[in-house]
Motif scaffolding. Structure first.
Motif, mmCIF file in Angstrom:
data_model
loop_
_atom_site.group_PDB
_atom_site.id
_atom_site.type_symbol
_atom_site.label_atom_id
_atom_site.label_comp_id
_atom_site.label_asym_id
_atom_site.label_seq_id
_atom_site.Cartn_x
_atom_site.Cartn_y
_atom_site.Cartn_z
ATOM 1 N N UNK A 275 0.718 -0.901 0.669
ATOM 2 C CA UNK A 275 0.134 -0.077 0.146
ATOM 3 C C UNK A 275 0.919 1.094 -0.124
ATOM 4 N N UNK A 276 -0.107 1.891 0.081
ATOM 5 C CA UNK A 276 0.983 3.374 -0.002
ATOM 6 C C UNK A 276 0.929 3.791 1.152
ATOM 7 N N UNK A 277 2.064 4.969 1.145
ATOM 8 C CA UNK A 277 2.524 5.708 2.891
ATOM 9 C C UNK A 277 1.083 6.341 3.607
ATOM 10 N N UNK A 278 -0.024 6.712 2.536
ATOM 11 C CA UNK A 278 -0.408 7.398 2.831
ATOM 12 C C UNK A 278 -2.074 6.941 3.614
ATOM 13 N N UNK A 279 -1.493 5.231 3.501
ATOM 14 C CA UNK A 279 -2.767 4.344 4.084
ATOM 15 C C UNK A 279 -2.603 3.778 5.306
ATOM 16 N N UNK A 280 -0.798 4.007 5.807
ATOM 17 C CA UNK A 280 -0.992 3.760 7.005
ATOM 18 C C UNK A 280 -1.140 4.253 8.083
ATOM 19 N N UNK A 281 -1.860 5.523 8.697
ATOM 20 C CA UNK A 281 -2.548 6.677 9.769
ATOM 21 C C UNK A 281 -3.759 5.920 9.980
ATOM 22 N N UNK A 282 -4.276 5.294 8.595
ATOM 23 C CA UNK A 282 -5.520 5.260 8.321
ATOM 24 C C UNK A 282 -5.623 2.915 8.863
ATOM 25 N N UNK A 283 -4.375 2.660 8.624
ATOM 26 C CA UNK A 283 -4.417 1.464 8.418
ATOM 27 C C UNK A 283 -3.805 0.737 10.142
#
Length: 286
Positions: A275-283
Motif C-alpha cells: 500500500x501507499x504511505x498515506x494508507x498507513x495512519x488509517x491502517x
C-alpha cells in the motif's frame, strides 16, 4: 482535530527531497536505485522526478540516508496519526528509536517488559544463549505507543470497572508502561539481507510478546517490484508493506512496458500486500 493526508503525504516527500535522501546524481541515477539494475534505475528516476527530487546531488551514505528516512517516517506519523483520534482514541506517542537503540529497548513497553529479565538471565547463564539464539534481541526503528488509561479517563468514557479488571495492561492502575501499538521498520531500499532482517525481526516480535501482537509494518522506498515482492509476498510475519510513493511507482512501472514487473506490482497491490504511505495512519487505526 482535522488532517489532510494528501498534504501530509506531500510534506513527507518534501522531507525526503530537501534532506537529500531522495536525489538524482550527475549521471541521472536516483539515490534509491540499484545502479547495476536497469529497471531499478528507470523506475527510481521516474518516481524521483515526479516528486521533485533535486538533480546533480551526491548520494548520501547509507547510514545517513537511513537515519533521514526514519526521521521522515516518524514525522509523518507524528503529524497524521494523532488526528485519527475519532477512529482510535487514546494518548499516543511516536518514538524514533534510531541511534538511541541500546540493550532491550522494547523492555520499557508492554507486552515486552519481560525481555530485560531474560537478558539478565542470559548474562548470568551464558549457556542459555545457545538455546535461545538472538530471538529475543529486537531493535525497532519506529514505535507507536499508547499510554495506559487512567481512572479519570475511564469515568469520562462512562466505563465503570470497580474492583474488577485487575490485570489488563490497558489500565494505569495495573501497570504504568506504555503499550506498543505498532512497530514500523524503515528500509529506504531493499536488498536480500535487509528484507530478511525485517522478516526475522517481525517473527521475533511475534514470538516474544506477552499479549496482543502489535501492528508490524515495513515502509520502504525500494523501486524494484521483484525486491518488494521478496518481503511483501506471503503472510504470517509483517502485516503489510508501505511504499513511499506507490501511485507514482505504479505509473512508472506501467510506462516501462516491462510485463513481468507490472504483473508483480499489480499482484502485490491486488493481494493487499503493498500500500501507499498515506494508507498507513488509517491502517494503524484498525
Amino acid at each position: 482535530m482535522s488532517v489532510n493526508l494528501a498534504e501530509q503525504r506531500a510534506l513527507f516527500h518534501r522531507h525526503l527531497t530537501e534532506s537529500g535522501t531522495l536525489s538524482i546524481n550527475a549521471d541521472g541515477v536516483a539515490s534509491n536505485a540499484d545502479k547495476n539494475q536497469r529497471l531499478s534505475c528507470q523506475l527510481a528516476l521516474a518516481v524521483a522526478q515526479r516528486l521533485g527530487a533535486p538533480s546533480g546531488m551526491r548520494k548520501l551514505d547509507g547510514q545517513r540516508a537511513g537515519k533521514n528516512f526514519e526521521e521522515a517516517v516518524s514525522a509523518f506519523l507524528c503529524d497524521s496519526f494523532p488526528h485519527m483520534s475519532a477512529l482510535r482514541p487514546g494518548r499516543w506517542e511516536v518514538l524514533n528509536v534510531g541511534s538511541s537503540r541500546q540493550g532491550q529497548f522494547l523492555a520499557h513497553y508492554e507486552p515486552y517488559r519481560h525481555l530485560d529479565e531474560l537478558a539478565e538471565a542470559i548474562a548470568r547463564n551464558p549457556t542459555l544463549a545457545t538455546v535461545l539464539g538472538n530471538s529475543y534481541d529486537i531493535s525497532p526503528d519506529v514505535l507507536l505507543v499508547r499510554s495506559p488509561i487512567t481512572n479519570r479517563e475511564l469515568e469520562e468514557a462512562g466505563i465503570a470497572v470497580g474492583s474488577a479488571a485487575q490485570y489488563s495492561p490497558l489500565l494505569a492502575r495495573n501497570q504504568s508502561s506504555p503499550i506498543v501499538h505498532a512497530v514500523v521498520s524503515c528500509k529506504w531500499t531493499l536488498r536480500s539481507d535487509r528484507a530478511q532482517n525485517a522478516r526475522s525481526e517481525a517473527l521475533n516480535l511475534i514470538r516474544n510478546r506477552k499479549g496482543r501482537t502489535p501492528h508490524i509494518v515495513v515502509v520502504t522506498g525500494e523501486p524494484a517490484p521483484s525486491r518488494l515482492a521478496s518481503l511483501a509476498l506471503g503472510t504470517g510475519d509483517i502485516d503489510t508493506m508501505y511504499h513511499v510513493a506507490l501511485p507514482e511507482l505504479v505509473e512508472a512501472t506501467h510506462a516501462s512496458d516491462n510485463a513481468e514487473a507490472t504483473k508483480t506490482l499489480d499482484n502485490l497491490i491486488d493481494g493487499q500486500r503493498l500500500r501507499d504511505i498515506a494508507d498507513l495512519p488509517l491502517d494503524l487505526a484498525i
